[in-house]
Design a protein around this motif. Structure first.
Motif, PDB file in Angstrom:
ATOM      1  N   SER A  12       1.126  -1.284  -0.079  1.00  0.00           N
ATOM      2  CA  SER A  12       0.061  -0.084   0.037  1.00  0.00           C
ATOM      3  C   SER A  12       1.030   1.193   0.049  1.00  0.00           C
ATOM      4  O   SER A  12       1.905   1.282   0.799  1.00  0.00           O
ATOM      5  CB  SER A  12      -0.901   0.058   1.241  1.00  0.00           C
ATOM      6  OG  SER A  12      -1.712   1.259   1.451  1.00  0.00           O
ATOM      7  N   ALA A  13       0.705   2.213  -0.752  1.00  0.00           N
ATOM      8  CA  ALA A  13       1.215   3.640  -0.881  1.00  0.00           C
ATOM      9  C   ALA A  13       0.243   4.591  -0.973  1.00  0.00           C
ATOM     10  O   ALA A  13      -0.631   4.457  -1.377  1.00  0.00           O
ATOM     11  CB  ALA A  13       2.351   3.382  -2.001  1.00  0.00           C
ATOM     12  N   GLU A  14       0.870   5.698  -0.581  1.00  0.00           N
ATOM     13  CA  GLU A  14      -0.094   7.006  -0.610  1.00  0.00           C
ATOM     14  C   GLU A  14       0.884   8.259  -1.065  1.00  0.00           C
ATOM     15  O   GLU A  14       1.892   8.252  -0.621  1.00  0.00           O
ATOM     16  CB  GLU A  14      -0.691   7.455   0.725  1.00  0.00           C
ATOM     17  CG  GLU A  14      -0.025   7.917   1.626  1.00  0.00           C
ATOM     18  CD  GLU A  14      -1.094   8.048   3.055  1.00  0.00           C
ATOM     19  OE1 GLU A  14      -2.114   7.834   3.090  1.00  0.00           O
ATOM     20  OE2 GLU A  14      -0.491   8.770   3.772  1.00  0.00           O
ATOM     21  N   ARG A  15       0.315   9.311  -1.843  1.00  0.00           N
ATOM     22  CA  ARG A  15       0.792  10.255  -2.179  1.00  0.00           C
ATOM     23  C   ARG A  15      -0.184  11.326  -1.365  1.00  0.00           C
ATOM     24  O   ARG A  15      -1.323  11.487  -1.964  1.00  0.00           O
ATOM     25  CB  ARG A  15       0.791  10.318  -3.635  1.00  0.00           C
ATOM     26  CG  ARG A  15       1.241  11.754  -4.059  1.00  0.00           C
ATOM     27  CD  ARG A  15       1.265  12.171  -5.707  1.00  0.00           C
ATOM     28  NE  ARG A  15       2.393  11.401  -6.078  1.00  0.00           N
ATOM     29  CZ  ARG A  15       2.916  11.780  -7.222  1.00  0.00           C
ATOM     30  NH1 ARG A  15       2.390  12.712  -8.158  1.00  0.00           N
ATOM     31  NH2 ARG A  15       3.900  11.208  -7.854  1.00  0.00           N
ATOM     32  N   VAL A  16       0.325  12.023  -0.686  1.00  0.00           N
ATOM     33  CA  VAL A  16      -0.372  13.229   0.121  1.00  0.00           C
ATOM     34  C   VAL A  16      -0.151  14.425  -0.893  1.00  0.00           C
ATOM     35  O   VAL A  16       1.022  14.775  -1.394  1.00  0.00           O
ATOM     36  CB  VAL A  16       0.189  13.576   1.455  1.00  0.00           C
ATOM     37  CG1 VAL A  16      -0.306  14.997   1.917  1.00  0.00           C
ATOM     38  CG2 VAL A  16       0.024  12.267   2.229  1.00  0.00           C
ATOM     39  N   LEU A  17      -1.369  15.010  -1.550  1.00  0.00           N
ATOM     40  CA  LEU A  17      -1.106  16.061  -2.477  1.00  0.00           C
ATOM     41  C   LEU A  17      -0.803  17.334  -1.851  1.00  0.00           C
ATOM     42  O   LEU A  17      -1.258  17.865  -0.687  1.00  0.00           O
ATOM     43  CB  LEU A  17      -2.547  16.302  -2.945  1.00  0.00           C
ATOM     44  CG  LEU A  17      -3.433  15.135  -3.777  1.00  0.00           C
ATOM     45  CD1 LEU A  17      -4.618  15.580  -4.192  1.00  0.00           C
ATOM     46  CD2 LEU A  17      -2.268  14.587  -4.748  1.00  0.00           C
ATOM     47  N   ALA A  18       0.377  18.124  -2.570  1.00  0.00           N
ATOM     48  CA  ALA A  18       0.734  19.434  -1.815  1.00  0.00           C
ATOM     49  C   ALA A  18      -0.544  20.501  -1.954  1.00  0.00           C
ATOM     50  O   ALA A  18      -0.432  21.199  -0.918  1.00  0.00           O
ATOM     51  CB  ALA A  18       1.842  20.072  -2.785  1.00  0.00           C
TER      52      ALA A  18
END
Length: 167
Positions: A12-18
């Motif tokens: 599982s991986a996530e990208r927090v949006l700027a």
């Protein structure tokens, strides 16, 4: 550009949006593009005798708040709204805002506080190798889950790097 960061041993991986999505419509424009253009090259498959699209919405919901303020500007009430589609959310908010009986009972004027809106859309994807995984879009992050092959993460991360608004 922000990178997806692995969260645990379960892939599982996530990208927090700027910058969070400005609206549900902005997020849904990207999601519609994924479903119609299939940039991750998802493949259709058979399940229960039916052909299933390679990428499809698996779940979605939208939440928001209608607040009521009296003539002094003091909050005197609030209604939380949760809807299963973008259109239903818009209809529910506008219906509540137009309901004078509720406004009268609350003792204030209704307004939609969009700063508290939340949205979540999960796409279910199928790879040519037979793997199923999920990509969840929320107002402030994107999560890839239930994948085994690191090439899935690489494909989505490479695509996300090219999409304005997903930094």
């Amino acid at each position: 550009m922000g990178d997806f960061v692995s969260k645990s041993v379960v892939k599982s991986a996530e990208r927090v949006l700027a910058t969070p999505f400005a609206s549900k419509d902005a997020m849904n424009t990207i999601i519609s593009g994924i479903i119609t253009e299939n940039p991750w090259e998802c493949t259709s498959y058979e399940s229960g005798g039916a052909t299933i699209a390679g990428v499809q919405k698996n779940s979605e919901y939208y939440t928001g708040t209608v607040v009521y303020e009296n003539v002094e500007g003091k909050q005197v009430g609030r209604i939380s709204v949760r809807s299963s589609s973008s259109g239903a959310f818009d209809t529910n908010i506008s219906t509540i805002l137009a309901n004078t009986a509720i406004s009268s009972a609350m003792g204030g004027t209704a307004s939609h506080d969009s700063s508290e809106d939340g949205y979540s859309v999960t796409l279910k994807c199928h790879t040519a190798s037979g793997e199923l995984y999920n990509v969840t879009f929320k107002r402030d992050k994107i999560t890839i889950s239930s994948y085994e092959s690191d090439s899935i993460l690489t494909t989505i991360e490479t695509w996300a790097d090219t999409v304005s608004g997903l930094a």
